[in-house]
Scaffold this motif. Structure first.
Motif, PDB file in Angstrom:
ATOM      1  N   VAL A 175       0.877  -1.190   0.162  1.00 44.28           N
ATOM      2  CA  VAL A 175      -0.075   0.141  -0.084  1.00 44.28           C
ATOM      3  C   VAL A 175       0.713   1.422   0.088  1.00 44.28           C
ATOM      4  O   VAL A 175       1.746   1.407   0.784  1.00 44.28           O
ATOM      5  N   LYS A 176       0.361   2.109  -0.728  1.00 45.15           N
ATOM      6  CA  LYS A 176       1.094   3.549  -0.857  1.00 45.15           C
ATOM      7  C   LYS A 176       1.297   4.278   0.519  1.00 45.15           C
ATOM      8  O   LYS A 176       0.036   4.168   0.831  1.00 45.15           O
ATOM      9  N   LYS A 177       1.920   4.716   0.858  1.00 48.72           N
ATOM     10  CA  LYS A 177       2.133   5.670   1.996  1.00 48.72           C
ATOM     11  C   LYS A 177       1.619   6.916   1.820  1.00 48.72           C
ATOM     12  O   LYS A 177       1.750   7.392   0.557  1.00 48.72           O
ATOM     13  N   ARG A 178       0.754   7.559   2.633  1.00 47.94           N
ATOM     14  CA  ARG A 178       0.286   8.898   2.545  1.00 47.94           C
ATOM     15  C   ARG A 178       1.215   9.980   2.496  1.00 47.94           C
ATOM     16  O   ARG A 178       2.423   9.833   3.356  1.00 47.94           O
ATOM     17  N   GLN A 179       1.295  10.776   1.608  1.00 44.58           N
ATOM     18  CA  GLN A 179       2.243  11.846   1.253  1.00 44.58           C
ATOM     19  C   GLN A 179       1.692  13.241   1.759  1.00 44.58           C
ATOM     20  O   GLN A 179       0.695  13.410   1.142  1.00 44.58           O
ATOM     21  N   ILE A 180       2.320  13.838   3.043  1.00 44.43           N
ATOM     22  CA  ILE A 180       1.616  14.920   3.445  1.00 44.43           C
ATOM     23  C   ILE A 180       2.733  16.257   3.116  1.00 44.43           C
ATOM     24  O   ILE A 180       4.019  16.353   3.685  1.00 44.43           O
ATOM     25  N   LEU A 181       2.405  17.268   2.395  1.00 44.80           N
ATOM     26  CA  LEU A 181       3.135  18.316   2.002  1.00 44.80           C
ATOM     27  C   LEU A 181       3.007  19.536   3.136  1.00 44.80           C
ATOM     28  O   LEU A 181       1.769  19.701   3.501  1.00 44.80           O
ATOM     29  N   VAL A 182       4.076  19.801   3.616  1.00 45.80           N
ATOM     30  CA  VAL A 182       3.937  20.923   4.822  1.00 45.80           C
ATOM     31  C   VAL A 182       4.674  22.286   4.170  1.00 45.80           C
ATOM     32  O   VAL A 182       5.636  22.170   3.745  1.00 45.80           O
ATOM     33  N   ILE A 183       4.083  23.301   4.288  1.00 47.77           N
ATOM     34  CA  ILE A 183       4.536  24.654   3.566  1.00 47.77           C
ATOM     35  C   ILE A 183       4.332  25.734   4.434  1.00 47.77           C
ATOM     36  O   ILE A 183       3.442  25.613   5.359  1.00 47.77           O
ATOM     37  N   GLY A 184       5.173  26.848   4.069  1.00 48.08           N
ATOM     38  CA  GLY A 184       5.081  28.007   4.967  1.00 48.08           C
ATOM     39  C   GLY A 184       6.353  28.579   4.980  1.00 48.08           C
ATOM     40  O   GLY A 184       7.020  28.444   3.778  1.00 48.08           O
ATOM     41  N   LEU A 215       1.396  18.416  -6.441  1.00 52.98           N
ATOM     42  CA  LEU A 215       1.020  17.457  -7.226  1.00 52.98           C
ATOM     43  C   LEU A 215       1.310  15.998  -6.364  1.00 52.98           C
ATOM     44  O   LEU A 215       0.876  15.041  -6.602  1.00 52.98           O
ATOM     45  N   SER A 216       2.625  16.047  -5.748  1.00 56.27           N
ATOM     46  CA  SER A 216       3.418  14.880  -5.070  1.00 56.27           C
ATOM     47  C   SER A 216       2.222  14.700  -3.753  1.00 56.27           C
ATOM     48  O   SER A 216       2.547  13.564  -3.212  1.00 56.27           O
ATOM     49  N   ALA A 217       1.645  15.730  -3.255  1.00 57.33           N
ATOM     50  CA  ALA A 217       0.898  15.604  -1.984  1.00 57.33           C
ATOM     51  C   ALA A 217      -0.440  14.697  -2.118  1.00 57.33           C
ATOM     52  O   ALA A 217      -1.155  15.150  -2.797  1.00 57.33           O
ATOM     53  N   ASP A 218      -0.854  14.386  -0.992  1.00 60.66           N
ATOM     54  CA  ASP A 218      -2.096  13.704  -0.727  1.00 60.66           C
ATOM     55  C   ASP A 218      -3.060  14.740  -0.068  1.00 60.66           C
ATOM     56  O   ASP A 218      -4.147  14.817  -0.111  1.00 60.66           O
ATOM     57  N   GLY A 219      -2.125  15.652   0.535  1.00 57.44           N
ATOM     58  CA  GLY A 219      -2.837  16.566   1.276  1.00 57.44           C
ATOM     59  C   GLY A 219      -1.913  17.641   2.009  1.00 57.44           C
ATOM     60  O   GLY A 219      -0.697  17.197   1.813  1.00 57.44           O
ATOM     61  N   VAL A 220      -2.319  18.859   2.085  1.00 55.97           N
ATOM     62  CA  VAL A 220      -1.285  19.917   2.357  1.00 55.97           C
ATOM     63  C   VAL A 220      -1.564  20.615   3.873  1.00 55.97           C
ATOM     64  O   VAL A 220      -2.690  20.721   4.029  1.00 55.97           O
ATOM     65  N   ILE A 221      -0.621  20.943   4.487  1.00 56.28           N
ATOM     66  CA  ILE A 221      -0.755  21.615   5.676  1.00 56.28           C
ATOM     67  C   ILE A 221       0.263  22.879   5.582  1.00 56.28           C
ATOM     68  O   ILE A 221       1.257  22.795   5.188  1.00 56.28           O
ATOM     69  N   MET A 262       6.420  16.096  13.391  1.00 58.09           N
ATOM     70  CA  MET A 262       6.490  14.880  14.439  1.00 58.09           C
ATOM     71  C   MET A 262       5.243  14.227  14.627  1.00 58.09           C
ATOM     72  O   MET A 262       5.355  12.857  14.364  1.00 58.09           O
ATOM     73  N   GLU A 263       4.141  14.852  14.118  1.00 63.61           N
ATOM     74  CA  GLU A 263       2.676  14.093  13.994  1.00 63.61           C
ATOM     75  C   GLU A 263       2.593  13.600  12.611  1.00 63.61           C
ATOM     76  O   GLU A 263       1.992  12.347  12.701  1.00 63.61           O
ATOM     77  N   VAL A 264       3.375  14.125  11.781  1.00 61.75           N
ATOM     78  CA  VAL A 264       3.185  13.353  10.468  1.00 61.75           C
ATOM     79  C   VAL A 264       3.907  12.041  10.659  1.00 61.75           C
ATOM     80  O   VAL A 264       3.482  10.957  10.049  1.00 61.75           O
ATOM     81  N   ALA A 265       5.051  11.953  11.204  1.00 64.01           N
ATOM     82  CA  ALA A 265       5.895  10.844  11.458  1.00 64.01           C
ATOM     83  C   ALA A 265       5.023   9.895  12.202  1.00 64.01           C
ATOM     84  O   ALA A 265       5.011   8.642  11.716  1.00 64.01           O
ATOM     85  N   LYS A 266       4.655  10.207  13.198  1.00 70.03           N
ATOM     86  CA  LYS A 266       3.674   9.497  14.141  1.00 70.03           C
ATOM     87  C   LYS A 266       2.368   8.660  13.349  1.00 70.03           C
ATOM     88  O   LYS A 266       1.983   7.644  13.613  1.00 70.03           O
ATOM     89  N   SER A 267       2.047   9.557  12.422  1.00 73.13           N
ATOM     90  CA  SER A 267       0.677   9.089  11.563  1.00 73.13           C
ATOM     91  C   SER A 267       1.523   7.894  10.628  1.00 73.13           C
ATOM     92  O   SER A 267       0.577   7.297  10.092  1.00 73.13           O
ATOM     93  N   GLY A 268       2.594   7.706  10.531  1.00 75.96           N
ATOM     94  CA  GLY A 268       3.003   6.769   9.453  1.00 75.96           C
ATOM     95  C   GLY A 268       3.062   7.250   8.035  1.00 75.96           C
ATOM     96  O   GLY A 268       3.467   6.610   7.115  1.00 75.96           O
ATOM     97  N   SER A 269       3.074   8.611   7.863  1.00 73.58           N
ATOM     98  CA  SER A 269       2.914   9.343   6.551  1.00 73.58           C
ATOM     99  C   SER A 269       4.330   9.901   6.188  1.00 73.58           C
ATOM    100  O   SER A 269       4.976  10.100   6.947  1.00 73.58           O
ATOM    101  N   VAL A 270       4.394   9.896   5.007  1.00 73.41           N
ATOM    102  CA  VAL A 270       5.771  10.710   4.517  1.00 73.41           C
ATOM    103  C   VAL A 270       5.643  12.253   4.380  1.00 73.41           C
ATOM    104  O   VAL A 270       4.586  12.514   3.956  1.00 73.41           O
ATOM    105  N   LEU A 271       6.628  12.975   4.957  1.00 73.77           N
ATOM    106  CA  LEU A 271       6.529  14.456   5.073  1.00 73.77           C
ATOM    107  C   LEU A 271       7.357  14.795   3.769  1.00 73.77           C
ATOM    108  O   LEU A 271       8.626  14.556   3.376  1.00 73.77           O
ATOM    109  N   ILE A 272       6.751  15.707   2.950  1.00 77.27           N
ATOM    110  CA  ILE A 272       7.180  16.385   1.835  1.00 77.27           C
ATOM    111  C   ILE A 272       7.074  17.654   2.226  1.00 77.27           C
ATOM    112  O   ILE A 272       6.436  18.463   2.901  1.00 77.27           O
ATOM    113  N   CYS A 273       8.373  18.315   1.688  1.00 73.91           N
ATOM    114  CA  CYS A 273       8.495  19.742   1.774  1.00 73.91           C
ATOM    115  C   CYS A 273       9.378  20.144   0.813  1.00 73.91           C
ATOM    116  O   CYS A 273       9.716  19.838  -0.268  1.00 73.91           O
ATOM    117  N   GLY A 274       9.350  21.925   0.736  1.00 73.41           N
ATOM    118  CA  GLY A 274      10.284  22.228  -0.441  1.00 73.41           C
ATOM    119  C   GLY A 274      11.805  22.048  -0.060  1.00 73.41           C
ATOM    120  O   GLY A 274      12.634  22.729  -0.857  1.00 73.41           O
TER     121      GLY A 274
END
Length: 169
Positions: A2-11, A96-102, A30-42
């Motif tokens: 199963v593909k891991k969720r990918q969460i983009l964090v921007i700011g 486009l790489s993100a499943d969701g954005v924070i 830290m919370e993204v990691a705890k969720s088992g998701s991949v953190l994407i950033c710039g």
């Protein structure tokens, strides 16, 4: 597999990034990691460094998609560095790489990534009361198309919980 969720964090990049932004970004990472998701950033400074640092400290996987062509430009907390050589056009790759954005504050670069994500109807949450270019769109839409609502949240934990809920919907 199963593909891991990918969460983009921007700011905020280094300019405009306050200690409050950094603390919130670290906690989001830290919370993204705890969720088992991949953190994407710039992959650069400010919120990007702090979020990647938090994810690394939480034993998470981090990806930095940088505008330069030299991978050495990425912050030290990026496990995977994607040097695009595309300059600011890389904002679309991030979205486009993100499943969701924070969203954590941010200036015009953050607004660019937000509008790219908006055009592709990516779920988005933004932490309230941090200022920045996206603040006026929190709990609303960027334009009349109403592609996707930017949901306002108050804490890093709530941000990750809400983005996971929106991704699953």
């Amino acid at each position: 597999m199963v593909k891991k969720r990918q969460i983009l964090v921007i700011g905020h990049n280094t300019s405009g990034c306050t200690p409050e932004h950094e603390k919130i970004a670290y906690d989001v990472g830290m919370e993204v990691a705890k969720s088992g998701s991949v953190l994407i950033c710039g992959g650069l400074g400010g919120v990007m460094t702090a979020a990647a640092h938090g994810a690394k400290d939480g034993n998470g996987l981090t990806v930095g998609i940088i505008p330069q062509n030299d991978p050495a430009m990425a912050n030290e907390f990026c496990d995977v560095v994607i040097p695009t050589g595309m300059g600011l056009a890389r904002d679309f790759l991030n979205a486009l790489s993100a499943d969701g954005v924070i969203i954590i504050g941010g200036g015009s670069g953050t607004l660019s990534e937000t509008t790219a994500a908006y055009m592709y109807k990516k779920p988005m949450v933004a932490i309230r009361n941090l200022g920045g270019s996206v603040e006026k769109f929190i709990d609303g839409f960027i334009d009349q198309r109403e592609n996707v609502k930017i949901v306002g949240v108050d804490t890093p934990k709530e941000a990750v919980e809400k983005i996971l809920e929106l991704i699953a919907a």
